[in-house]
Write a protein that holds these residues in place. Structure first.
Motif, PDB file in Angstrom:
ATOM      1  N   GLY A 294      64.011  -0.083  12.877  1.00  0.00           N
ATOM      2  CA  GLY A 294      62.577  -0.120  12.652  1.00  0.00           C
ATOM      3  C   GLY A 294      62.151  -1.241  11.735  1.00  0.00           C
ATOM      4  N   THR A 295      60.944  -1.088  11.215  1.00  0.00           N
ATOM      5  CA  THR A 295      60.331  -2.096  10.359  1.00  0.00           C
ATOM      6  C   THR A 295      59.982  -1.477   9.014  1.00  0.00           C
ATOM      7  OG1 THR A 295      58.100  -1.571  11.123  1.00  0.00           O
ATOM      8  CG2 THR A 295      59.355  -3.203  12.414  1.00  0.00           C
ATOM      9  N   ALA A 297      57.102  -0.937   8.083  1.00  0.00           N
ATOM     10  CA  ALA A 297      56.027   0.019   8.345  1.00  0.00           C
ATOM     11  C   ALA A 297      56.574   1.355   8.819  1.00  0.00           C
ATOM     12  CB  ALA A 297      55.058  -0.550   9.384  1.00  0.00           C
ATOM     13  N   LYS A 298      57.681   1.324   9.576  1.00  0.00           N
ATOM     14  CA  LYS A 298      58.293   2.564  10.051  1.00  0.00           C
ATOM     15  C   LYS A 298      59.781   2.334  10.263  1.00  0.00           C
ATOM     16  CE  LYS A 298      58.161   6.094  13.684  1.00  0.00           C
ATOM     17  NZ  LYS A 298      57.556   6.510  14.966  1.00  0.00           N
ATOM     18  N   VAL A 300      63.439   4.190  10.785  1.00  0.00           N
ATOM     19  CA  VAL A 300      64.061   5.453  11.191  1.00  0.00           C
ATOM     20  C   VAL A 300      65.542   5.421  10.832  1.00  0.00           C
ATOM     21  CG1 VAL A 300      64.548   7.031  13.086  1.00  0.00           C
ATOM     22  CG2 VAL A 300      62.415   5.707  13.078  1.00  0.00           C
ATOM     23  N   ILE A 317      62.265   9.401   8.510  1.00  0.00           N
ATOM     24  CA  ILE A 317      61.367   8.284   8.792  1.00  0.00           C
ATOM     25  C   ILE A 317      60.756   7.824   7.476  1.00  0.00           C
ATOM     26  CG2 ILE A 317      59.260   7.563   9.979  1.00  0.00           C
ATOM     27  CD1 ILE A 317      59.905   9.551  12.174  1.00  0.00           C
ATOM     28  N   LYS A 319      58.154   5.040   5.587  1.00  0.00           N
ATOM     29  CA  LYS A 319      57.052   4.106   5.741  1.00  0.00           C
ATOM     30  C   LYS A 319      56.857   3.386   4.423  1.00  0.00           C
ATOM     31  CE  LYS A 319      54.711   6.690   9.399  1.00  0.00           C
ATOM     32  NZ  LYS A 319      53.470   7.387   9.847  1.00  0.00           N
ATOM     33  N   GLU A 320      56.932   2.044   4.491  1.00  0.00           N
ATOM     34  CA  GLU A 320      56.918   1.232   3.266  1.00  0.00           C
ATOM     35  C   GLU A 320      58.032   1.694   2.323  1.00  0.00           C
ATOM     36  OE1 GLU A 320      54.928  -1.408   2.967  1.00  0.00           O
ATOM     37  OE2 GLU A 320      54.064  -0.965   4.931  1.00  0.00           O
ATOM     38  N   ALA A 324      58.541   9.583   4.865  1.00  0.00           N
ATOM     39  CA  ALA A 324      57.354  10.032   5.597  1.00  0.00           C
ATOM     40  C   ALA A 324      57.614  11.361   6.287  1.00  0.00           C
ATOM     41  CB  ALA A 324      56.931   8.981   6.619  1.00  0.00           C
ATOM     42  N   SER A 325      58.789  11.538   6.873  1.00  0.00           N
ATOM     43  CA  SER A 325      59.154  12.816   7.500  1.00  0.00           C
ATOM     44  C   SER A 325      60.664  12.961   7.506  1.00  0.00           C
ATOM     45  CB  SER A 325      58.607  12.905   8.925  1.00  0.00           C
ATOM     46  OG  SER A 325      59.252  11.978   9.771  1.00  0.00           O
ATOM     47  N   ASP A 360      55.645  15.948   7.119  1.00  0.00           N
ATOM     48  CA  ASP A 360      55.027  15.065   6.129  1.00  0.00           C
ATOM     49  C   ASP A 360      55.807  15.173   4.824  1.00  0.00           C
ATOM     50  OD1 ASP A 360      53.446  13.529   4.503  1.00  0.00           O
ATOM     51  OD2 ASP A 360      51.549  14.389   5.196  1.00  0.00           O
ATOM     52  N   ARG A 362      55.508  12.912   2.313  1.00  0.00           N
ATOM     53  CA  ARG A 362      54.876  12.093   1.295  1.00  0.00           C
ATOM     54  C   ARG A 362      54.712  12.877  -0.005  1.00  0.00           C
ATOM     55  NH1 ARG A 362      49.467  10.346   4.074  1.00  0.00           N
ATOM     56  NH2 ARG A 362      49.680  12.517   4.795  1.00  0.00           N
TER      57      ARG A 362
END
Length: 673
Positions: A294-295, A297-298, A300, A317, A319-320, A324-325, A360, A362
């Motif tokens: 991934g990137t 941004a996301k 995995v 997952i 993010k930044e 995220a999950s 979630d 976060r």
């Protein structure tokens, strides 16, 4: 014209002054002590400018940072073209003395020398070094002061010496060869490769034994890295292999903007080997493999493992780079294996399973569920008995446990059910607030067979008990305890170290039956207990009402020979005790219309189980004095019935009655103590 002449004269004077100060021996001698003082201030060392020579086209500077650490530069430069051609030499013979200049501890020495030339548009640096006894050469190109090309060759670098430079112990030895060929490291135009190889690599078994008490066989290892840079892509392959572990990773990474497609695998036969790196006190084997795709941004990250003989898999997952999950499942993990891996004693056996579903993850916005179970649990009774110094063997204890946890924002709610052959615990909702770290929980504990607690209480008991209440932990600890027991109830509260209990309508016959004591006294007890856990001091104040004695040999003999019927008497009175650690000082004053039972300053040591008590019984003006001394389980009992015998039946039967009463009085008084 006059003013113009003055202006030109002043300007010429300033220029001449600057020239003299900056570019002449006289000016150099003036600047040198000023610069030296500034360097000392910045380095916090006794630094000296041994040589400071600056002209319009040449410079030579020799800076002695401190003894054995010298930096020198010499060469030509041009102010007009802003170009230079300078030779440099860095000789740091005592890195340990430069602590004030580095955020990390360094040792031994570092030497390098070479040539830097160019202008502000393009600079090249060529040099050599013997870092860690290596043969190192390097070529660096900078465009507008940004690195654009790096070519370096490191031959036969000694890993032991490199670790020593970094103030690390020689956990391993190796000859390291590194070939860096970055023809271009400009973003989106990468071109080059990296090759790393090791020779004669070995783990230092002696240091591992001394530092971590880890015994391992003589172990060789190989570490290889191959990476190719082309355009935006970095393709790499890495491996660290020995007979005790194998770590591999390969794939493609795009640095800017970040994008990855890599796989990884760990096969470690002994986790303790990684303690110098991870700092974790773990041991045993461990296998894990997965991918990272991934990137920024996301991203995995997934994996699979057989940790502690389980079937474990997960997907996270990011993010930044923030969670995220998370999804994970762990099936049939062996508790005994986990305890071994984390260097804990063998408390229990069992099979642990876990399901995690957090859509979630976060921070502050958690949402998900976690379900865990332990099946076929079995406490290690032998170890528990030894570890907690129980005087008798803890019984075999099987258990099963289920935990259901719900995450909602900063709130974590858990429902716990523990069923065992020793006790059952039910928690309907244990709430943890992640924001303020507070805990609020209800609980219900049931002991179906009190006699199974003998290993801990050293008191045989009958029946069962259920206790419930709430636990609150924030800045303070508050625990409530409630139980219906022995025909009455106990309502208690713990606030930090202060414990208070209200005891209401406890029926003594029920309590004596539970404690397997002679059931000789029937009464209702109300009491209050205040106790401080820190000081281990407290007070007990109780009141007995409607007290009547049941049939017993002592009072039957008194009735027969003294013609006094204690069974018809109804007693009431007070019981008081001062608690000072293991020492209890007790008193009791029971009265009926015609009789009384009193004791004052009875001494009981709960640690040694020693009692010293004098009890005065007056039966319708007929006195009996009893003395208890020794172990509570079998105290020495002496009874003075001389006045009673003389008064009622004469000396002829004094010996027979006195002996009978002494045999029975220990059982009778056990009801009170």
């Amino acid at each position: 014209m006059k003013y113009l002449a003055w202006f030109v004269a002043i300007l010429a004077t300033v220029i001449i002054g600057i020239y003299v100060i900056a570019f002449t021996p006289l000016g150099n001698s003036i600047l040198q002590p000023v610069l030296e003082a500034k360097i000392k201030e910045q380095t916090l060392l006794d630094s000296k400018l041994k040589v400071f020579s600056l002209s319009m086209s040449e410079l030579e500077i020799v800076l002695e940072i401190n003894s054995n650490n010298i930096i020198s530069i010499k060469g030509n430069y041009s102010l007009l073209s802003q170009s230079f051609d300078i030779n440099y030499k860095v000789k740091l013979g005592d890195l340990n003395s430069l602590k004030s200049l580095s955020s990390v501890e360094l040792r031994k020495a570092f030497n390098t020398n070479g040539k830097a030339k160019g202008d502000k548009a393009f600079i090249t640096i060529d040099g050599i070094s013997d870092v860690a006894s290596s043969d190192t050469t390097y070529h660096v190109e900078l465009t507008e002061f940004n690195p654009t090309s790096i070519i370096a060759k490191v031959k036969n670098l000694k890993l032991v010496e490199l670790l020593e430079i970094g103030a690390r112990k020689p956990y391993a030895s190796a000859d390291v060869n590194l070939d860096v060929n970055f023809k271009n490291i400009k973003p989106h135009a990468l071109d080059g490769d990296i090759v790393l190889r090791t020779r004669d690599a070995k783990i230092n078994t002696k240091v591992m034994k001394n530092d971590f008490n880890i015994t391992i066989p003589s172990t060789d290892f190989v570490m290889n890295l191959d990476a190719k840079l082309k355009g935006d892509d970095v393709d790499y392959s890495y491996e660290l292999i020995s007979k005790l572990f194998k770590i591999t990773s390969s794939g493609k990474v795009i640095p800017t903007p970040l994008k990855t497609d890599v796989k990884y695998a760990l096969d470690i036969k002994e986790l303790a080997l990684l303690k110098p790196v991870t700092g974790a006190d773990v041991r045993g084997s461990f296998r894990l493999n997965g991918t990272v795709k991934g990137t920024k941004a996301k991203l995995v990250v997934d994996g699979r493992s057989d940790v502690a003989s389980s079937d474990t898999k997960f997907e996270a997952i990011l993010k930044e780079f923030a969670p995220a999950s998370i999804k994970a499942s762990m099936k049939n993990l062996k508790l005994e294996r986990v305890l071994y891996m984390v260097n804990q004693p063998h408390y229990a056996d069992g099979v642990f399973s876990l399901d995690v579903n957090i859509p979630d993850a976060r921070s502050g916005k958690l949402n998900g569920k976690v379900i865990s179970t332990i099946k076929n649990g079995l406490l290690d009774s032998k170890y528990m008995t030894k570890a907690y110094e129980f005087k008798t063997q803890m019984p075999k204890t099987n258990f099963n446990m289920t935990t259901n946890t719900t995450l909602n924002g900063d709130i974590v709610d858990s429902k716990v059910d523990l069923v065992s052959t020793l006790a059952n615990i039910e928690i309907k909702r244990a709430r943890l607030n992640l924001k303020n770290s507070t805990i609020n929980s209800d609980y219900k504990a049931t002991v179906p067979n009190l006699d199974k607690l003998y290993f801990a209480s050293q008191q045989h008991m009958k029946g069962s008990i259920t206790v419930n209440g709430e636990l609150n932990k924030g800045d303070d600890l508050d625990l409530s305890i409630f139980s219906n027991v022995a025909g009455g109830k106990i309502d208690a509260k713990l606030h930090n170290d202060d414990f208070h209990a209200d005891i209401t309508a406890i029926q003594t016959l029920d309590a004596l039956h539970m404690l397997i004591y002679p059931e000789v006294f029937k009464a209702s007890l109300d009491a209050k207990l205040n106790y401080n856990l820190a000081s281990k001091k407290g007070k007990f104040d109780g009141n007995l009402i409607d007290g009547k004695f049941t049939k017993n040999q002592m009072f039957s003999l008194v009735k027969q020979y003294a013609k006094v019927d204690m069974y018809v008497e109804t007693f009431k009175g007070d019981v008081h005790a001062d608690i000072n650690k293991e020492n209890i000082l007790a008193s009791m004053d029971l009265k009926s219309n015609t009789s009384s039972i009193k004791t004052k300053n009875t001494k009981l040591n709960t640690k040694t189980k020693i009692i010293d008590s004098k009890i005065d019984v007056v039966a319708n003006k007929n006195p009996v004095s009893v003395r208890l001394k020794g172990k509570t389980s079998s105290p020495t009992v002496s009874v003075d019935v001389e006045e009673l015998i003389k008064k009622e039946v004469g000396k002829a039967i004094e010996k027979e009655v006195g002996k009978a009463i002494e045999e029975e009085v220990g059982k009778l008084l056990k009801s009170f103590f």
